[in-house]
Scaffold this active site. Structure first.
Site, PDB file in Angstrom:
ATOM      1  N   VAL A  77       0.692  -1.274   0.020  1.00  0.00           N
ATOM      2  CA  VAL A  77       0.128   0.029   0.249  1.00  0.00           C
ATOM      3  C   VAL A  77       1.148   1.283  -0.063  1.00  0.00           C
ATOM      4  CG1 VAL A  77      -1.332   1.282   1.209  1.00  0.00           C
ATOM      5  CG2 VAL A  77      -2.220  -1.010   1.260  1.00  0.00           C
ATOM      6  N   CYS A  78       1.802   1.413   0.842  1.00  0.00           N
ATOM      7  CA  CYS A  78       2.607   2.340   1.427  1.00  0.00           C
ATOM      8  C   CYS A  78       3.602   2.461  -1.001  1.00  0.00           C
ATOM      9  CB  CYS A  78       3.782   1.914   1.923  1.00  0.00           C
ATOM     10  SG  CYS A  78       2.818   1.977   3.565  1.00  0.00           S
ATOM     11  N   ALA A  79       4.039   1.604  -1.025  1.00  0.00           N
ATOM     12  CA  ALA A  79       4.830   1.670  -2.094  1.00  0.00           C
ATOM     13  C   ALA A  79       3.935   2.324  -3.404  1.00  0.00           C
ATOM     14  CB  ALA A  79       5.136   0.233  -2.741  1.00  0.00           C
TER      15      ALA A  79
END
Length: 623
Positions: free
Chosen positions: A513-515
């Site tokens: 999700v962060c990527a």
């Protein structure tokens, strides 16, 4: 006459004798060999004909009293277009009686590989360590908190501690000697010693060390030394050779000098050298007697029941508050607690009592305080609080008003402690009641005073988690920040003055999700004018650089908060509990060119992506 001048005089005399008996070749050879041997004896080096050994190098560096040198320090990584280059001034003074480190030092550094050079320093003396970088001055003092100074790195015998692991501290003769000795006795290294070789066109002594971990080369190091004095000339380190995270470090020493006797390092001398740093960026002067009149330092400490008590420096107290820092092992601690409780009972208004033990042994603490009363808080692991308050002796009693300002302190136990606390707290309340909006409340039988600590609630896979503080409000002035870039440079909010800043904050790039959020903002940033997108997490700069290189991201700036614990507090994004405690929660904050917050989005479920469209609407409306 100094050591080397004496050597020159002695040798001149011998040369004259040699010239005087030039007709006698046997005597001339005898005197010539005597001259070489005398030079060796006077300089501490092996005599002529004797082979230099690594032990000789180690002994020579350990025998130095005062050492000064300049050095260039460069870091090369495949994923970076330019090298990271530092210019160093190194100073070391021997301190053989210091069990923490056999020398005092001052290292003044400047990163010269940026358009605007960045400066800092690190210093150690007599159990005191200072380091300044990125507009932050950190201090560690052995007598207030010994933990940062002790221990070894897990899995080996490498000493650690802030005095040894500080940036560039491994380039001092005393620490180089320690490192060489450790390498020589370790079975992880293969050592090749060259007593007479040429490196970079210069005659020198070289030590090559190759470290293998599980059959793979983890590091290749070359240490070279001047044959005349055995001082370091240049070092080369290859970390993780052949891998994506390969890193080459090159150190070149110059203007080296040694002497006997030099001025000792002290806090006073540092303050004279760096007056602006100490005036603007010192967070504490580490003397409890200077605490009255200043804000009570913020802290986040565990309770004996497994919860966490949080307080920011800017927070108020619900009532006048007595904070006492205690040691459960002291015989008079139970009496201290008893007298403080007597004082609270006798006060004509409600006052809270925070008992913060430096110990972490729940049984020992609860044996002294088995039950809590209304308005009391029982904390443990309070060594950092003692350090920040400058409490060198315990017990320490800190008296604050409802604004969170320290009004008085009492150090040590005395038989009149209860009486002293009552008198001082009454005086504090009278002074505060003169203010137009006092917040002191009269005591009632059913009082339920609680410390009000602001926080936000988010969720990780439906599990509630809490942040330390709250996001800055829209329209408020955005807090200044200082972060670390992928190239180890400092990223300051002031660098983007006049630009719109998008802070894309998340736990870690190692989550999908962060990527995805970084990739999405990288796409959008290319279409935005006068806008900087800064992606912030607790990831190490190397991991950030590797990710951006692999992904080909060029429109966003990765920034690590691993050196900036105040960022999570100032922006209210540090998670204090739950599975991700210690990391940053997911949020997007937009700061306008004027430095005010224009948009904020605290993502309720950390595993969800932020609302990109809402953020982009705010950006495009003003762009």
């Amino acid at each position: 006459m100094n050591f080397f001048r004496k050597t020159d005089v002695y040798l001149a005399g011998i040369r004259y004798a040699i010239e005087s008996i030039h007709h006698n070749s046997i005597m001339r050879n005898i005197l010539f060999k005597t001259a070489l041997s005398l030079t060796a004896v006077l300089s501490g080096l092996p005599a002529a004909g004797a082979a230099v050994t690594p032990e000789d190098i180690i002994a020579a560096m350990r025998g130095i009293d005062c050492y000064r040198s300049k050095a260039s320090f460069s870091v090369t990584m495949p994923q970076l277009n330019d090298d990271i280059v530092y210019s160093l001034d190194l100073f070391q003074k021997a301190a053989p009686a210091d069990s923490l480190l056999p020398c005092d030092y001052l290292i003044d550094w400047e990163m010269t590989s940026r358009e605007e050079p960045i400066k800092g320093f690190t210093a150690y003396f007599d159990g005191n360590h200072y380091r300044y970088a990125g507009e932050r001055l950190q201090e560690f003092h052995m007598k207030w908190d010994p933990v940062p100074f002790s221990g070894t790195l897990s899995g080996n015998d490498t000493p650690k501690g802030v005095q040894r692991t500080a940036q560039f501290a491994n380039l001092l003769p005393a620490t180089i000697a320690e490192e060489l000795e450790r390498i020589m006795r370790s079975d992880r290294y293969k050592i090749v010693f060259h007593p007479d070789t040429i490196v970079a066109g210069r005659k020198c002594i070289a030590i090559e060390a190759v470290m293998r971990l599980k059959g793979v080369i983890a590091m290749e190091a070359t240490y070279t030394f001047d044959p005349s004095d055995l001082l370091p000339l240049f070092f080369d380190f290859e970390n993780n050779p052949g891998s994506l995270s390969e890193q080459t470090v090159t150190v070149r020493f110059s203007d080296r000098s040694v002497s006997s006797g030099c001025q000792a390092i002290s806090e006073e001398s540092l303050m004279k050298l760096y007056p602006e740093v100490f005036e603007r960026f010192r967070e504490s002067d580490f003397r409890i007697e200077n605490l009255p009149g200043s804000r009570m330092p913020g802290f986040a400490l565990p309770t004996t029941t497994g919860e966490r008590y949080m307080r920011r420096t800017a927070d108020r107290f619900a009532s006048p508050t007595i904070i006492t820092i205690l040691d459960a092992s002291h015989a008079y601690t139970p009496e201290t607690v008893s007298q403080l409780r007597q004082a609270c009972d006798a006060l004509p208004f409600n006052a809270d009592l925070i008992m913060a033990f430096v110990d972490k042994h729940v049984d020992a603490i609860e044996a002294i305080v088995p039950r809590l009363r209304t308005g009391e808080h029982l904390l443990m692991g309070a060594s950092p609080l003692a350090r920040d308050c400058g409490a060198a002796s315990l017990p320490a009693v800190i008296l604050t008003d409802t604004t969170g300002t320290v009004r008085d302190v009492i150090v040590g136990m005395n038989n009149d402690l209860a009486s002293d606390v009552i008198q001082k707290m009454v005086l504090i309340s009278q002074n505060q009641l003169k203010n137009p909006n006092p917040t002191i409340t009269k005591k009632t039988t059913d009082n339920q005073n609680e410390i009000i600590t602001s926080m936000e609630t988010v969720h990780f896979k439906d599990t509630p988690c809490h942040t330390y503080g709250t996001l800055p409000a829209v329209g408020s002035k955005a807090p200044e920040f200082s972060l670390t870039g992928a190239d180890l440079s400092t990223i300051n909010s002031s660098d983007y003055k006049g630009k719109t800043i998008v802070l894309n904050i998340f736990p870690s790039l190692d989550t999908e999700v962060c990527a995805r959020s970084v990739r999405r903002f990288n796409e959008e940033a290319g279409n935005l004018g006068n806008t900087a997108v800064i992606c912030v997490s607790e990831d190490l700069p190397f991991a950030m650089s590797r990710f951006c290189t692999i992904e080909g991201l060029q429109n966003v700036t990765p920034a690590s908060a691993f050196r900036s614990p105040m960022f999570g507090e100032k922006y209210g994004v540090m998670l204090v509990d739950g599975p991700l405690a210690g990391l940053l929660t997911r949020a997007v904050i937009i700061i306008g060119p004027d430095g005010t917050v224009r948009y904020r989005d605290l993502v309720n479920e950390i595993t969800d992506e932020p609302d990109y469209e809402a953020a982009i609407r705010v950006l495009t409306e003003k762009c």
